[in-house]
Design a protein around this motif. Sequence first.
Motif, PDB file in Angstrom:
ATOM      1  N   LEU A 298       0.825  -1.193   0.000  1.00 17.63           N
ATOM      2  CA  LEU A 298       0.000   0.000   0.000  1.00 17.63           C
ATOM      3  C   LEU A 298       0.864   1.250   0.000  1.00 17.63           C
ATOM      4  O   LEU A 298       1.948   1.283   0.565  1.00 17.63           O
ATOM      5  CB  LEU A 298      -0.922   0.004   1.231  1.00 17.63           C
ATOM      6  CG  LEU A 298      -1.889  -1.180   1.315  1.00 17.63           C
ATOM      7  CD1 LEU A 298      -2.687  -1.082   2.596  1.00 17.63           C
ATOM      8  CD2 LEU A 298      -2.795  -1.206   0.127  1.00 17.63           C
ATOM      9  N   SER A 354      -7.147  -6.492  -2.489  1.00 15.61           N
ATOM     10  CA  SER A 354      -6.519  -5.423  -1.732  1.00 15.61           C
ATOM     11  C   SER A 354      -6.060  -5.877  -0.352  1.00 15.61           C
ATOM     12  O   SER A 354      -4.979  -5.520   0.095  1.00 15.61           O
ATOM     13  CB  SER A 354      -7.483  -4.237  -1.589  1.00 15.61           C
ATOM     14  OG  SER A 354      -7.766  -3.676  -2.842  1.00 15.61           O
ATOM     15  N   ASP A 490       1.942  -8.177   2.660  1.00 18.31           N
ATOM     16  CA  ASP A 490       3.054  -7.225   2.656  1.00 18.31           C
ATOM     17  C   ASP A 490       4.408  -7.891   2.863  1.00 18.31           C
ATOM     18  O   ASP A 490       5.407  -7.443   2.298  1.00 18.31           O
ATOM     19  CB  ASP A 490       2.832  -6.168   3.751  1.00 18.31           C
ATOM     20  CG  ASP A 490       1.629  -5.297   3.476  1.00 18.31           C
ATOM     21  OD1 ASP A 490       1.250  -5.183   2.295  1.00 18.31           O
ATOM     22  OD2 ASP A 490       1.062  -4.735   4.433  1.00 18.31           O
ATOM     23  N   ASN A 554      -5.853   0.063  -3.778  1.00 19.78           N
ATOM     24  CA  ASN A 554      -5.282   0.111  -2.432  1.00 19.78           C
ATOM     25  C   ASN A 554      -6.236   0.759  -1.436  1.00 19.78           C
ATOM     26  O   ASN A 554      -5.854   1.613  -0.644  1.00 19.78           O
ATOM     27  CB  ASN A 554      -3.941   0.856  -2.452  1.00 19.78           C
ATOM     28  CG  ASN A 554      -2.889   0.050  -3.186  1.00 19.78           C
ATOM     29  OD1 ASN A 554      -2.972  -1.162  -3.263  1.00 19.78           O
ATOM     30  ND2 ASN A 554      -1.901   0.726  -3.743  1.00 19.78           N
ATOM     31  N   GLN A 597      -4.472   5.737  -9.246  1.00 22.62           N
ATOM     32  CA  GLN A 597      -4.696   4.908  -8.066  1.00 22.62           C
ATOM     33  C   GLN A 597      -6.187   4.652  -7.843  1.00 22.62           C
ATOM     34  O   GLN A 597      -6.603   4.296  -6.748  1.00 22.62           O
ATOM     35  CB  GLN A 597      -4.098   5.583  -6.825  1.00 22.62           C
ATOM     36  CG  GLN A 597      -2.579   5.671  -6.879  1.00 22.62           C
ATOM     37  CD  GLN A 597      -2.012   6.371  -5.669  1.00 22.62           C
ATOM     38  OE1 GLN A 597      -2.691   7.151  -5.015  1.00 22.62           O
ATOM     39  NE2 GLN A 597      -0.760   6.084  -5.372  1.00 22.62           N
ATOM     40  N   GLY A 629      -7.306   5.360   3.473  1.00 20.43           N
ATOM     41  CA  GLY A 629      -7.272   3.948   3.118  1.00 20.43           C
ATOM     42  C   GLY A 629      -8.502   3.205   3.569  1.00 20.43           C
ATOM     43  O   GLY A 629      -8.849   2.178   3.032  1.00 20.43           O
TER      44      GLY A 629
END
Length: 631
Positions: A298, A354, A490, A554, A597, A629
């Motif tokens: 992200l 996501s 991640d 994201n 984005q 976010g």
Amino acid sequence: MELYVVQFLTGLANAASLFLVASGLSLIFGVTRIVNFAHGAFYMIGAYIAYTLTVKWQTPLGFWVALLVSAAAVALIGVLVEILLLRRIYHAPELLQLLATFGLTLIAEDAVRLLWGPEDLVGPRAAGLSGAVSVFGRAMPVYDFVLIALGPVVLALIWLLLHRSRWGLLVRAATQDREMVNALGVNQKWLFTSVFALGVFLAAFGGGLQIPRDAVTHFMDLSIITEVFVIVVIGGLGSLGGAFLAAIIVSQLNAFGILILPGISLVLMFAVMAIVLVLRPWGLLGKPVVRSRSTAVLEGGAWKPFGNAGRMACAIAILVAILLPFFLGDYGTSVASEVMIAIIFAISLQFLMSVGGLDSFGHAASLGLGAYGAALCVQYFGISMELALIVGPLVAAAFAIVAGWFCVRLSNIYFAMLTLAYAQILWSIVFQWVDLTGGDNGIVGVWPSEWASSPRAYYWLATACAICVVGAMRYLTFSPFGYSLRALRDSPMRSATIGISQRQVQHVAFVVSAFFAGLAGVLFAFQKGSIFPDALGISTSVDGLIMVLLGGFNTISGSVVGAVVYKIVSIWLMSNTDFPRLILGSVIVLLVVLFPQGIVGTSRRIIETWQTRRWQSGAPIGAPAENGGAA
């Protein structure tokens, strides 16, 4: 025996044109890492231009000159596309690049209809090659033998170009390590442009070769792109030898499947791809893809739950949604129901992509399974709509338990392609199992219960389901399970060191996502009163990807915005314009350029930049905005 020999030779002839298109796609992906969905569009445009030229130049030499000129013209178009569009998004998430090339496909489909008309065009036979040769007493076109010889010749020429020229050395180096090539001072922009031009040239030349064998139609782009993707994946991304071998395998499967196993002929190609991906994810002759960057990381900071302002905005949005039918007619309310169903489908995919970092190209499988599971239970067991709302999602989840066990063992593009194979295998079964599913005729008479039969009542049902699903997805995102899933997205290695099981957690996420997609399928079936195999098709999966990427990859709930925008725009264009794909494709490309984005992600970035500048200047900006976010 004679028939099998002729089928084998026919398969080799088909393999030649498939190899040309697949080799171009493999080259483009190997260097630029772009999954070029528009490759089929260039193939189609090449066929249309070649048709125009071959009609005028009906001589043996004129035919081949026409093919080369048309391929060169399309390659020039490809250069313009690469310079004007793709260069702007090389550093964007790779799925956003897929969205941009899909927009180009939509533009191309309506552009050829506008220029050449909607009718199929039958081109002339290749001058001087219109005869036939007897093979074991069976006639086989001379042109097919030319194609059989052409495949190895083109492979040899491309091999010489890549291994006996400085340009080829740079291309092979960029395929292995783009960052090092850039550090050595190579102008990657023009290297990418030249590779893209060569790939497009090969696709267009392959399209022109089909003129003496098949009609030229504005649907041929989508019919070829699936086979080409399968060939590239089976052979190995970036491997020309693998593409050649896979083209032969796929062509022979198509040739003999219809002859020996007609009941499952559509399944064979995707079944082979699935087996190859499970046993050797990088393909028969390919190598593991080295990622220069990750699209899963992200860029907007840590996600946070909504604050007071966010909760108030959600409450207002829910209130507006509930009151909407009072301001719309029956048609508008029905469209709003479709939007709500699209929101459920999109956010189920958003959670997988996501939050989980798992990019699915076959999410339509779960929607279709939910719809068919409910429809079959209604048809054969007479269950009510209320029970079907539970049974359909459970059917989708049950299939996902089995399929997910294989899929989550892969990652990146390999996971995406295995989900595509899963969806296409199910589509093939549904399409060919006529006795159970009705085949192309589908299942009709799937109507909601009496209390939900009016447009308003059904809309409120769909809205209630959408609100619950969005809330559930957000709750899961901030639950311990969601944090584990995001940690694996991640940093898989660090997550493993603290005891998080990657396969187990991602498998559960795959099943949860399928369950809610299945709910969307059930609602879709009852709203339409029927269900057809197209619900499991590639176009449905692509629709889901578009909604997620338009809203914001994201983000947590960006797909809500993406679903609303995409569904309303697409329905309006289909109802009010003669060339809806041209306009919709242009809008998609424009949004990709202006909102790299996604709508929510880019808007969030603009607001955060404005607030930062206000803070740096010392101007009061009120309470700090919640991290976008969570939007």
